[in-house]
Design a protein around this motif. Sequence first.
Motif, PDB file in Angstrom:
ATOM      1  N   ALA A  34      11.216  11.424   0.784  1.00 20.68           N
ATOM      2  CA  ALA A  34      11.152  10.261   1.676  1.00 20.68           C
ATOM      3  C   ALA A  34      11.101  10.700   3.130  1.00 20.68           C
ATOM      4  CB  ALA A  34      12.354   9.356   1.426  1.00 20.68           C
ATOM      5  N   ASP A  35      11.890  11.713   3.489  1.00 23.40           N
ATOM      6  CA  ASP A  35      11.869  12.223   4.867  1.00 23.40           C
ATOM      7  C   ASP A  35      10.485  12.758   5.228  1.00 23.40           C
ATOM      8  OD1 ASP A  35      14.558  11.604   5.152  1.00 23.40           O
ATOM      9  OD2 ASP A  35      15.239  13.634   4.655  1.00 23.40           O
ATOM     10  N   PHE A  36       9.837  13.414   4.273  1.00 23.34           N
ATOM     11  CA  PHE A  36       8.488  13.945   4.500  1.00 23.34           C
ATOM     12  C   PHE A  36       7.526  12.816   4.863  1.00 23.34           C
ATOM     13  CE2 PHE A  36       4.271  14.525   2.600  1.00 23.34           C
ATOM     14  CZ  PHE A  36       3.836  15.683   3.232  1.00 23.34           C
ATOM     15  N   GLY A  77       5.253   8.585  10.806  1.00 25.79           N
ATOM     16  CA  GLY A  77       5.714   8.402  12.179  1.00 25.79           C
ATOM     17  C   GLY A  77       4.914   9.214  13.172  1.00 25.79           C
ATOM     18  N   ASP A  78       4.568  10.448  12.810  1.00 22.50           N
ATOM     19  CA  ASP A  78       3.790  11.304  13.713  1.00 22.50           C
ATOM     20  C   ASP A  78       2.402  10.737  13.978  1.00 22.50           C
ATOM     21  OD1 ASP A  78       5.899  13.041  13.845  1.00 22.50           O
ATOM     22  OD2 ASP A  78       5.043  14.529  12.468  1.00 22.50           O
ATOM     23  N   ALA A  79       1.870   9.974  13.008  1.00 16.92           N
ATOM     24  CA  ALA A  79       0.514   9.439  13.152  1.00 16.92           C
ATOM     25  C   ALA A  79       0.483   8.132  13.937  1.00 16.92           C
ATOM     26  CB  ALA A  79      -0.108   9.212  11.773  1.00 16.92           C
ATOM     27  N   MET A 100       8.698   3.722   3.648  1.00 14.51           N
ATOM     28  CA  MET A 100       8.410   4.901   2.840  1.00 14.51           C
ATOM     29  C   MET A 100       9.581   5.306   1.941  1.00 14.51           C
ATOM     30  SD  MET A 100       5.334   5.048   3.657  1.00 14.51           S
ATOM     31  CE  MET A 100       4.946   6.304   2.459  1.00 14.51           C
ATOM     32  N   ARG A 101      10.818   5.151   2.412  1.00 17.14           N
ATOM     33  CA  ARG A 101      11.951   5.489   1.545  1.00 17.14           C
ATOM     34  C   ARG A 101      12.016   4.523   0.365  1.00 17.14           C
ATOM     35  NH1 ARG A 101      15.610   9.108   2.487  1.00 17.14           N
ATOM     36  NH2 ARG A 101      15.086   9.152   4.716  1.00 17.14           N
ATOM     37  N   TRP A 102      11.772   3.243   0.643  1.00 11.14           N
ATOM     38  CA  TRP A 102      11.707   2.276  -0.464  1.00 11.14           C
ATOM     39  C   TRP A 102      10.595   2.649  -1.436  1.00 11.14           C
ATOM     40  CZ3 TRP A 102       7.188  -0.463  -1.270  1.00 11.14           C
ATOM     41  CH2 TRP A 102       7.201  -1.306  -2.380  1.00 11.14           C
ATOM     42  N   ALA A 103       9.430   3.049  -0.915  1.00 10.58           N
ATOM     43  CA  ALA A 103       8.297   3.382  -1.780  1.00 10.58           C
ATOM     44  C   ALA A 103       8.633   4.545  -2.703  1.00 10.58           C
ATOM     45  CB  ALA A 103       7.067   3.711  -0.934  1.00 10.58           C
ATOM     46  N   ARG A 134       0.811  -1.216   0.000  1.00  6.42           N
ATOM     47  CA  ARG A 134       0.000   0.000   0.000  1.00  6.42           C
ATOM     48  C   ARG A 134       0.847   1.271   0.000  1.00  6.42           C
ATOM     49  NH1 ARG A 134      -3.337  -3.257  -1.476  1.00  6.42           N
ATOM     50  NH2 ARG A 134      -5.192  -3.861  -0.303  1.00  6.42           N
ATOM     51  N   GLU A 135       2.026   1.218   0.612  1.00  9.72           N
ATOM     52  CA  GLU A 135       2.892   2.398   0.650  1.00  9.72           C
ATOM     53  C   GLU A 135       3.244   2.872  -0.758  1.00  9.72           C
ATOM     54  OE1 GLU A 135       2.987   0.377   4.483  1.00  9.72           O
ATOM     55  OE2 GLU A 135       3.346  -0.356   2.440  1.00  9.72           O
ATOM     56  N   PHE A 136       3.410   1.928  -1.667  1.00  3.79           N
ATOM     57  CA  PHE A 136       3.722   2.279  -3.055  1.00  3.79           C
ATOM     58  C   PHE A 136       2.595   3.093  -3.673  1.00  3.79           C
ATOM     59  CE2 PHE A 136       2.947   0.979  -7.524  1.00  3.79           C
ATOM     60  CZ  PHE A 136       4.033   1.611  -8.120  1.00  3.79           C
ATOM     61  N   GLU A 137       1.348   2.660  -3.482  1.00  5.45           N
ATOM     62  CA  GLU A 137       0.238   3.385  -4.104  1.00  5.45           C
ATOM     63  C   GLU A 137       0.059   4.776  -3.506  1.00  5.45           C
ATOM     64  OE1 GLU A 137      -3.390   2.509  -6.493  1.00  5.45           O
ATOM     65  OE2 GLU A 137      -3.946   1.683  -4.541  1.00  5.45           O
ATOM     66  N   VAL A 138       0.284   4.913  -2.211  1.00  3.76           N
ATOM     67  CA  VAL A 138       0.167   6.232  -1.586  1.00  3.76           C
ATOM     68  C   VAL A 138       1.178   7.199  -2.200  1.00  3.76           C
ATOM     69  CG1 VAL A 138       0.551   7.504   0.565  1.00  3.76           C
ATOM     70  CG2 VAL A 138      -0.834   5.421   0.577  1.00  3.76           C
TER      71      VAL A 138
END
Length: 332
Positions: free
Chosen positions: A321-323, A329-331, A271-274, A234-238
């Motif tokens: 990726a940091d974003f 992470g905040d969520a 997320m960095r991979w995505a 799912r991370e990829f689609e986001v």
Amino acid sequence: MTSSSPASLAFPNDYDLRPLGKAVPVTERVSRWSTDQGDVAVKRFTAADSLRGAREAELIAFLGSHRDDAYRVQSLIRTTTGKTSAEHDGQRILVTRWEAGTYRPYDTYSAAEWASLGRCLASLHARLDEVTTPSLDTLSQRVGRIDAEAELFRLEQSGLFISEHVGMDSSSVTRYLTVCRDMFASCYARAVEAFPLDDPERPIHNDFNQFNYLFHAGLPPLIIDWEASIGAPREFEVVRCLNHLPLKNAALARSFLAGYLSLRPLHAERMRWAVDVSCVMHATKHWVLEGWIAGRAGFEERLRGAMEMVSMLARERNGLADFYIQCVGDAS
């Protein structure tokens, strides 16, 4: 694509519908018909794409069988024998109720609309988690099929004839290919090595963008065109949905992510991979340039958009990726 205009073909006789008048072409696959039970959309797939058509019909039927106010999909019409699609004149056909609405560029969406789209995608993912039949293709299979050396050679602008077009010169295209090549070279290894192999790769839409949102009076918009669906994390689609929006308007991107994360989590460590694998997919998306070279209508605008997006991703993908890592992470 169909070998002839869908509007020039007869209405399929597999449905309990009586056509009134002639079809109106909408796209190369889709035509609009008036019938005794209201207007419908008829989508046709050639024999080569028959499995994709059947899969799209199955997914629309599955998603439509469950009531969820967070997403809207087309209303599938079954054949007289209860099937989700039909085979007619050597083609796969699916029929849905005609839906009114408008397409809008992504840069016209409000924060509330982005938040609604985030909730919509999360709800679709939750429902698609329940699909038990395997996808026809998966992201891991697609990444595995990439021949890195062949892609780098293909992106060598010296081997491509680029004619001069009104409104865009060949030097712009040459720079675009160079950026794609460099981005692919930088991201490919990480996209392969960091792939989350423990992910079940449930179905995703895989084309969740402005061209497939049909806006109407309320929210969410109708989500159309499921023919590109594959299995993927799912991370990829986001990341693919937002593309370079976080770099252009971080506040709107946060609205989308807040909407998504209010209903289901994402893995911050992915997320960095995505971002890397999304950059690889953008760098190897050749059909936009090929359509422009062929002079197809609308492809200059698509190519300009791809140029802007790829340039921003290539320059700022680490910050992107940091974003995502911070927002997810905040969520949590």
